[in-house]
Design a protein around this motif. Sequence first.
Motif, PDB file in Angstrom:
ATOM      1  N   UNK A   1      63.213  55.101  11.756  1.00  0.00           N
ATOM      2  CA  UNK A   1      62.503  55.837  10.702  1.00  0.00           C
ATOM      3  C   UNK A   1      62.250  54.956   9.483  1.00  0.00           C
ATOM      4  N   UNK A   2      63.219  54.097   9.144  1.00  0.00           N
ATOM      5  CA  UNK A   2      63.024  53.162   8.026  1.00  0.00           C
ATOM      6  C   UNK A   2      61.919  52.155   8.344  1.00  0.00           C
ATOM      7  N   UNK A   3      61.915  51.638   9.575  1.00  0.00           N
ATOM      8  CA  UNK A   3      60.870  50.704   9.979  1.00  0.00           C
ATOM      9  C   UNK A   3      59.500  51.382   9.929  1.00  0.00           C
ATOM     10  N   UNK A   4      59.452  52.615  10.383  1.00  0.00           N
ATOM     11  CA  UNK A   4      58.198  53.373  10.368  1.00  0.00           C
ATOM     12  C   UNK A   4      57.695  53.540   8.937  1.00  0.00           C
ATOM     13  N   UNK A   5      58.583  53.919   8.043  1.00  0.00           N
ATOM     14  CA  UNK A   5      58.223  54.107   6.641  1.00  0.00           C
ATOM     15  C   UNK A   5      57.705  52.806   6.036  1.00  0.00           C
ATOM     16  N   UNK A   6      58.376  51.719   6.328  1.00  0.00           N
ATOM     17  CA  UNK A   6      57.960  50.416   5.812  1.00  0.00           C
ATOM     18  C   UNK A   6      56.562  50.046   6.302  1.00  0.00           C
ATOM     19  N   UNK A   7      56.305  50.265   7.576  1.00  0.00           N
ATOM     20  CA  UNK A   7      54.990  49.954   8.141  1.00  0.00           C
ATOM     21  C   UNK A   7      53.914  50.830   7.507  1.00  0.00           C
ATOM     22  N   UNK A   8      54.205  52.106   7.330  1.00  0.00           N
ATOM     23  CA  UNK A   8      53.222  53.000   6.726  1.00  0.00           C
ATOM     24  C   UNK A   8      52.918  52.598   5.285  1.00  0.00           C
ATOM     25  N   UNK A   9      53.928  52.148   4.552  1.00  0.00           N
ATOM     26  CA  UNK A   9      53.697  51.663   3.188  1.00  0.00           C
ATOM     27  C   UNK A   9      52.836  50.406   3.192  1.00  0.00           C
ATOM     28  N   UNK A  10      53.119  49.495   4.125  1.00  0.00           N
ATOM     29  CA  UNK A  10      52.315  48.274   4.230  1.00  0.00           C
ATOM     30  C   UNK A  10      50.873  48.604   4.603  1.00  0.00           C
TER      31      UNK A  10
ATOM     32  N   UNK B   1      47.543  44.544  12.564  1.00  0.00           N
ATOM     33  CA  UNK B   1      47.445  44.936  13.982  1.00  0.00           C
ATOM     34  C   UNK B   1      48.821  44.893  14.654  1.00  0.00           C
ATOM     35  N   UNK B   2      49.612  43.883  14.324  1.00  0.00           N
ATOM     36  CA  UNK B   2      50.956  43.788  14.890  1.00  0.00           C
ATOM     37  C   UNK B   2      51.802  44.975  14.418  1.00  0.00           C
ATOM     38  N   UNK B   3      51.667  45.340  13.147  1.00  0.00           N
ATOM     39  CA  UNK B   3      52.393  46.503  12.624  1.00  0.00           C
ATOM     40  C   UNK B   3      51.959  47.789  13.322  1.00  0.00           C
ATOM     41  N   UNK B   4      50.669  47.926  13.592  1.00  0.00           N
ATOM     42  CA  UNK B   4      50.184  49.125  14.303  1.00  0.00           C
ATOM     43  C   UNK B   4      50.793  49.214  15.693  1.00  0.00           C
ATOM     44  N   UNK B   5      50.901  48.077  16.359  1.00  0.00           N
ATOM     45  CA  UNK B   5      51.521  48.053  17.676  1.00  0.00           C
ATOM     46  C   UNK B   5      52.996  48.450  17.584  1.00  0.00           C
ATOM     47  N   UNK B   6      53.683  47.910  16.596  1.00  0.00           N
ATOM     48  CA  UNK B   6      55.100  48.260  16.390  1.00  0.00           C
ATOM     49  C   UNK B   6      55.253  49.740  16.070  1.00  0.00           C
ATOM     50  N   UNK B   7      54.335  50.277  15.269  1.00  0.00           N
ATOM     51  CA  UNK B   7      54.389  51.696  14.913  1.00  0.00           C
ATOM     52  C   UNK B   7      54.267  52.569  16.160  1.00  0.00           C
ATOM     53  N   UNK B   8      53.376  52.197  17.064  1.00  0.00           N
ATOM     54  CA  UNK B   8      53.222  52.933  18.326  1.00  0.00           C
ATOM     55  C   UNK B   8      54.534  52.904  19.116  1.00  0.00           C
ATOM     56  N   UNK B   9      55.157  51.735  19.200  1.00  0.00           N
ATOM     57  CA  UNK B   9      56.406  51.611  19.956  1.00  0.00           C
ATOM     58  C   UNK B   9      57.537  52.388  19.286  1.00  0.00           C
ATOM     59  N   UNK B  10      57.557  52.392  17.958  1.00  0.00           N
ATOM     60  CA  UNK B  10      58.566  53.162  17.228  1.00  0.00           C
ATOM     61  C   UNK B  10      58.380  54.653  17.507  1.00  0.00           C
ATOM     62  N   UNK B  11      57.127  55.119  17.469  1.00  0.00           N
ATOM     63  CA  UNK B  11      56.844  56.541  17.747  1.00  0.00           C
ATOM     64  C   UNK B  11      57.301  56.917  19.156  1.00  0.00           C
ATOM     65  N   UNK B  12      57.059  56.034  20.120  1.00  0.00           N
ATOM     66  CA  UNK B  12      57.498  56.296  21.502  1.00  0.00           C
ATOM     67  C   UNK B  12      59.016  56.409  21.562  1.00  0.00           C
ATOM     68  N   UNK B  13      59.711  55.478  20.885  1.00  0.00           N
ATOM     69  CA  UNK B  13      61.178  55.501  20.900  1.00  0.00           C
ATOM     70  C   UNK B  13      61.704  56.779  20.243  1.00  0.00           C
ATOM     71  N   UNK B  14      61.110  57.178  19.122  1.00  0.00           N
ATOM     72  CA  UNK B  14      61.538  58.423  18.466  1.00  0.00           C
ATOM     73  C   UNK B  14      61.297  59.630  19.368  1.00  0.00           C
ATOM     74  N   UNK B  15      60.187  59.621  20.086  1.00  0.00           N
ATOM     75  CA  UNK B  15      59.908  60.703  21.037  1.00  0.00           C
ATOM     76  C   UNK B  15      60.947  60.750  22.145  1.00  0.00           C
TER      77      UNK B  15
END
Length: 119
Positions: A14-23, A58-72
């Motif tokens: 969740x912290x990583x997700x928040x950081x990516x969304x801020x970036x 683009x790399x952050x967007x890819x990471x965000x997708x993977x983070x969302x999958x893991x949270x799911x």
Amino acid sequence: MNATELSAIRESLLLQKSSILNKTSEFRQEQSNPISVSDEAEAASIDLANNISIHLHERDRSSLYMIERALGKISDGTYGQCECCAGAISPRRLQARPFTTLCIECMEDQEDLRNSYHQ
């Protein structure tokens, strides 16, 4: 993996997700502000910086997708299960790479396969 470890990984994700969304917000602001340049060298430098910024975004967007999958997967109770063999992914591996989807053995098999295609 026990509930405490799982909770710690969830919080980290969740912290990583928040950081990516801020970036992402900062990136959009940067891209919307026009920059005036005085010469070609400055324009080339700004263009290079923009290209790097886009690549990182683009790399952050890819990471965000993977983070969302893991949270799911955490939500549906399948977190830590290998998508290939359905075995358990080691807790050490999950702590090192919290959004991994494969156990070490399956990942090594996939890498071996990929390497054999590129030879």
